[in-house]
Design a protein around this motif. Structure first.
Motif, PDB file in Angstrom:
ATOM      1  N   GLY A 116      47.185 -23.613  42.767  1.00  0.00           N
ATOM      2  CA  GLY A 116      47.791 -24.863  42.317  1.00  0.00           C
ATOM      3  C   GLY A 116      49.307 -24.798  42.351  1.00  0.00           C
ATOM      4  N   GLY A 117      49.933 -25.386  41.353  1.00  0.00           N
ATOM      5  CA  GLY A 117      51.393 -25.381  41.288  1.00  0.00           C
ATOM      6  C   GLY A 117      51.970 -24.099  40.758  1.00  0.00           C
ATOM      7  N   PHE A 118      51.161 -23.267  40.112  1.00  0.00           N
ATOM      8  CA  PHE A 118      51.571 -21.959  39.618  1.00  0.00           C
ATOM      9  C   PHE A 118      52.830 -22.057  38.743  1.00  0.00           C
ATOM     10  CE2 PHE A 118      52.821 -17.364  40.391  1.00  0.00           C
ATOM     11  CZ  PHE A 118      51.712 -16.832  39.756  1.00  0.00           C
ATOM     12  N   ALA A 119      52.841 -23.052  37.854  1.00  0.00           N
ATOM     13  CA  ALA A 119      53.948 -23.275  36.912  1.00  0.00           C
ATOM     14  C   ALA A 119      55.270 -23.585  37.605  1.00  0.00           C
ATOM     15  CB  ALA A 119      54.119 -22.087  35.975  1.00  0.00           C
ATOM     16  N   SER A 120      55.202 -24.066  38.846  1.00  0.00           N
ATOM     17  CA  SER A 120      56.421 -24.424  39.574  1.00  0.00           C
ATOM     18  C   SER A 120      56.984 -25.743  39.067  1.00  0.00           C
ATOM     19  CB  SER A 120      56.134 -24.532  41.078  1.00  0.00           C
ATOM     20  OG  SER A 120      55.697 -23.302  41.599  1.00  0.00           O
ATOM     21  N   ASN A 121      58.211 -26.024  39.473  1.00  0.00           N
ATOM     22  CA  ASN A 121      58.870 -27.278  39.108  1.00  0.00           C
ATOM     23  C   ASN A 121      58.776 -28.278  40.258  1.00  0.00           C
ATOM     24  OD1 ASN A 121      61.010 -24.914  37.881  1.00  0.00           O
ATOM     25  ND2 ASN A 121      60.016 -26.325  36.478  1.00  0.00           N
ATOM     26  N   GLY A 122      58.822 -29.553  39.912  1.00  0.00           N
ATOM     27  CA  GLY A 122      58.753 -30.555  40.970  1.00  0.00           C
ATOM     28  C   GLY A 122      59.057 -31.946  40.477  1.00  0.00           C
ATOM     29  N   TYR A 123      59.199 -32.848  41.424  1.00  0.00           N
ATOM     30  CA  TYR A 123      59.407 -34.271  41.131  1.00  0.00           C
ATOM     31  C   TYR A 123      58.454 -35.070  42.007  1.00  0.00           C
ATOM     32  CZ  TYR A 123      62.355 -33.800  45.311  1.00  0.00           C
ATOM     33  OH  TYR A 123      62.821 -33.513  46.569  1.00  0.00           O
ATOM     34  N   GLY A 124      58.350 -36.371  41.743  1.00  0.00           N
ATOM     35  CA  GLY A 124      57.426 -37.196  42.517  1.00  0.00           C
ATOM     36  C   GLY A 124      55.990 -36.743  42.294  1.00  0.00           C
ATOM     37  N   ASP A 125      55.276 -36.495  43.366  1.00  0.00           N
ATOM     38  CA  ASP A 125      53.882 -36.082  43.258  1.00  0.00           C
ATOM     39  C   ASP A 125      53.721 -34.712  42.599  1.00  0.00           C
ATOM     40  OD1 ASP A 125      52.984 -38.404  44.433  1.00  0.00           O
ATOM     41  OD2 ASP A 125      52.843 -37.552  46.444  1.00  0.00           O
ATOM     42  N   LEU A 126      54.777 -33.912  42.607  1.00  0.00           N
ATOM     43  CA  LEU A 126      54.709 -32.576  42.016  1.00  0.00           C
ATOM     44  C   LEU A 126      55.148 -32.553  40.558  1.00  0.00           C
ATOM     45  CD1 LEU A 126      56.036 -30.361  44.963  1.00  0.00           C
ATOM     46  CD2 LEU A 126      53.743 -31.266  44.549  1.00  0.00           C
ATOM     47  N   SER A 127      55.607 -33.665  40.039  1.00  0.00           N
ATOM     48  CA  SER A 127      55.972 -33.776  38.626  1.00  0.00           C
ATOM     49  C   SER A 127      54.702 -33.937  37.798  1.00  0.00           C
ATOM     50  CB  SER A 127      56.882 -34.993  38.424  1.00  0.00           C
ATOM     51  OG  SER A 127      56.871 -35.429  37.078  1.00  0.00           O
ATOM     52  N   PRO A 128      54.580 -33.252  36.658  1.00  0.00           N
ATOM     53  CA  PRO A 128      53.387 -33.444  35.823  1.00  0.00           C
ATOM     54  C   PRO A 128      53.146 -34.905  35.461  1.00  0.00           C
ATOM     55  CG  PRO A 128      54.603 -31.522  35.084  1.00  0.00           C
ATOM     56  CD  PRO A 128      55.461 -32.186  36.132  1.00  0.00           C
ATOM     57  N   GLY A 129      54.227 -35.650  35.229  1.00  0.00           N
ATOM     58  CA  GLY A 129      54.090 -37.064  34.902  1.00  0.00           C
ATOM     59  C   GLY A 129      54.428 -37.992  36.044  1.00  0.00           C
ATOM     60  N   LYS A 130      54.582 -37.429  37.261  1.00  0.00           N
ATOM     61  CA  LYS A 130      54.909 -38.191  38.479  1.00  0.00           C
ATOM     62  C   LYS A 130      56.264 -38.902  38.367  1.00  0.00           C
ATOM     63  CE  LYS A 130      50.891 -36.873  39.780  1.00  0.00           C
ATOM     64  NZ  LYS A 130      50.776 -35.630  40.578  1.00  0.00           N
ATOM     65  N   TYR A 131      57.234 -38.252  37.725  1.00  0.00           N
ATOM     66  CA  TYR A 131      58.573 -38.818  37.594  1.00  0.00           C
ATOM     67  C   TYR A 131      59.338 -38.694  38.908  1.00  0.00           C
ATOM     68  CZ  TYR A 131      58.085 -39.253  32.519  1.00  0.00           C
ATOM     69  OH  TYR A 131      57.677 -39.615  31.251  1.00  0.00           O
ATOM     70  N   SER A 132      60.275 -39.604  39.106  1.00  0.00           N
ATOM     71  CA  SER A 132      61.019 -39.695  40.363  1.00  0.00           C
ATOM     72  C   SER A 132      62.062 -38.596  40.507  1.00  0.00           C
ATOM     73  CB  SER A 132      61.729 -41.048  40.444  1.00  0.00           C
ATOM     74  OG  SER A 132      62.771 -41.113  39.485  1.00  0.00           O
ATOM     75  N   LEU A 133      62.607 -38.505  41.723  1.00  0.00           N
ATOM     76  CA  LEU A 133      63.702 -37.568  41.995  1.00  0.00           C
ATOM     77  C   LEU A 133      64.889 -37.844  41.078  1.00  0.00           C
ATOM     78  CD1 LEU A 133      65.381 -35.518  43.622  1.00  0.00           C
ATOM     79  CD2 LEU A 133      65.743 -37.295  45.340  1.00  0.00           C
ATOM     80  N   LEU A 134      65.240 -39.106  40.892  1.00  0.00           N
ATOM     81  CA  LEU A 134      66.373 -39.451  40.034  1.00  0.00           C
ATOM     82  C   LEU A 134      66.123 -39.004  38.595  1.00  0.00           C
ATOM     83  CD1 LEU A 134      69.121 -40.777  39.617  1.00  0.00           C
ATOM     84  CD2 LEU A 134      67.923 -42.967  39.269  1.00  0.00           C
ATOM     85  N   SER A 135      64.920 -39.251  38.080  1.00  0.00           N
ATOM     86  CA  SER A 135      64.587 -38.818  36.724  1.00  0.00           C
ATOM     87  C   SER A 135      64.724 -37.313  36.589  1.00  0.00           C
ATOM     88  CB  SER A 135      63.154 -39.235  36.375  1.00  0.00           C
ATOM     89  OG  SER A 135      63.006 -40.638  36.346  1.00  0.00           O
ATOM     90  N   ALA A 136      64.223 -36.584  37.584  1.00  0.00           N
ATOM     91  CA  ALA A 136      64.291 -35.126  37.557  1.00  0.00           C
ATOM     92  C   ALA A 136      65.732 -34.639  37.610  1.00  0.00           C
ATOM     93  CB  ALA A 136      63.490 -34.553  38.725  1.00  0.00           C
ATOM     94  N   LEU A 137      66.529 -35.246  38.468  1.00  0.00           N
ATOM     95  CA  LEU A 137      67.933 -34.862  38.601  1.00  0.00           C
ATOM     96  C   LEU A 137      68.684 -35.073  37.294  1.00  0.00           C
ATOM     97  CD1 LEU A 137      70.384 -34.053  40.373  1.00  0.00           C
ATOM     98  CD2 LEU A 137      70.621 -36.482  40.944  1.00  0.00           C
ATOM     99  N   VAL A 138      68.523 -36.239  36.702  1.00  0.00           N
ATOM    100  CA  VAL A 138      69.242 -36.567  35.468  1.00  0.00           C
ATOM    101  C   VAL A 138      68.852 -35.628  34.337  1.00  0.00           C
ATOM    102  CG1 VAL A 138      69.520 -38.307  33.654  1.00  0.00           C
ATOM    103  CG2 VAL A 138      69.647 -38.984  36.062  1.00  0.00           C
TER     104      VAL A 138
END
Length: 233
Positions: A116-138
């Protein structure tokens, strides 16, 4: 007697190993059981405890950074020498990769293991809550800014001696409580790199954000601290 650079880098390797193994391990191993898992709050506490214990155990040797954004932020705040930045960052990344490797060996010993994601970080489809790139950046810039600012303040002459580790550990716990749903919480490029190398694919493709945003937040905190804690130096 001052520790040598090799001793300090070794302490950073071990501290970052402990942070990555303890924090990511809590997510991969202990939070994997829907009925009995520790869930987000437990993972947040685990990350905070790794830093709290690591700072008290290894901080006297290296300062207890365990995070490239912290090292660079302390340099930006004129609290750390430039010639130590690269050795610290290399040691931190190596520690995180080693921890992820050991965690993979342990986790893959369970029947039916899926990476799976192996506790990795991500945004969009890889975000646990599907948050956007902008949300992740901020959120990554903002929370790293406050994390590094807290480190500057807790280790300044304004703060009572001996309590820095507690403040830093609790700050990281709070940060995870806020941001696990958004990015799975980085605020630490080394912690992000280790698991991403094993998760592969899109997680590696998105890794750039979890270097750029935390370092930007750390540098900004360093510059702010130059004036905010000026009298402490």
């Amino acid at each position: 007697m001052h520790a040598t650079l090799v001793q300090r880098a070794s302490a950073e390797f071990l501290g970052t190993f402990w942070l990555t193994f303890g924090g990511c391990g809590s997510a991969v191993l202990a939070a994997a059981f829907p009925e009995h898992g520790i869930q987000f709050a437990g993972v947040a506490l685990a990350f905070g405890l790794t830093v709290l214990t690591g700072v008290y155990a290894l901080g006297p040797i290296s300062g207890g950074h365990f995070n490239p954004a912290v090292t660079i932020g302390l340099w930006a705040g004129d609290r750390f020498s430039a010639n130590g930045v690269l050795p610290y960052v290399v040691a931190q990344v190596a520690g995180a990769i080693a921890a992820a490797a050991v965690l993979y060996i342990v986790a893959s010993g369970k029947p039916g293991f899926e990476l799976g994601g192996f506790a990795s970080n991500g945004y969009g489809d890889l975000s646990p809550g599907k948050y956007s790139l902008l949300s992740a950046l901020v959120i990554e810039v903002l929370l790293t800014f406050f994390f590094v600012l807290i480190i500057h303040g807790a280790t300044s002459s304004f703060a009572p001696a001996g309590f820095a580790g507690l403040a830093i550990g609790l700050a990281l716990t709070l940060i995870h409580l806020v941001s696990i749903p958004v990015t799975n919480t980085s605020v630490n490029p080394a912690r992000s790199t280790g698991p991403a190398l094993f998760a592969g694919g899109q997680y590696i493709a998105q890794l750039w954000l979890f270097w750029v945003a935390p370092i930007a937040g750390g540098i900004l905190a360093g510059f702010v601290s130059r004036s905010l804690f000026k009298e402490s130096r």
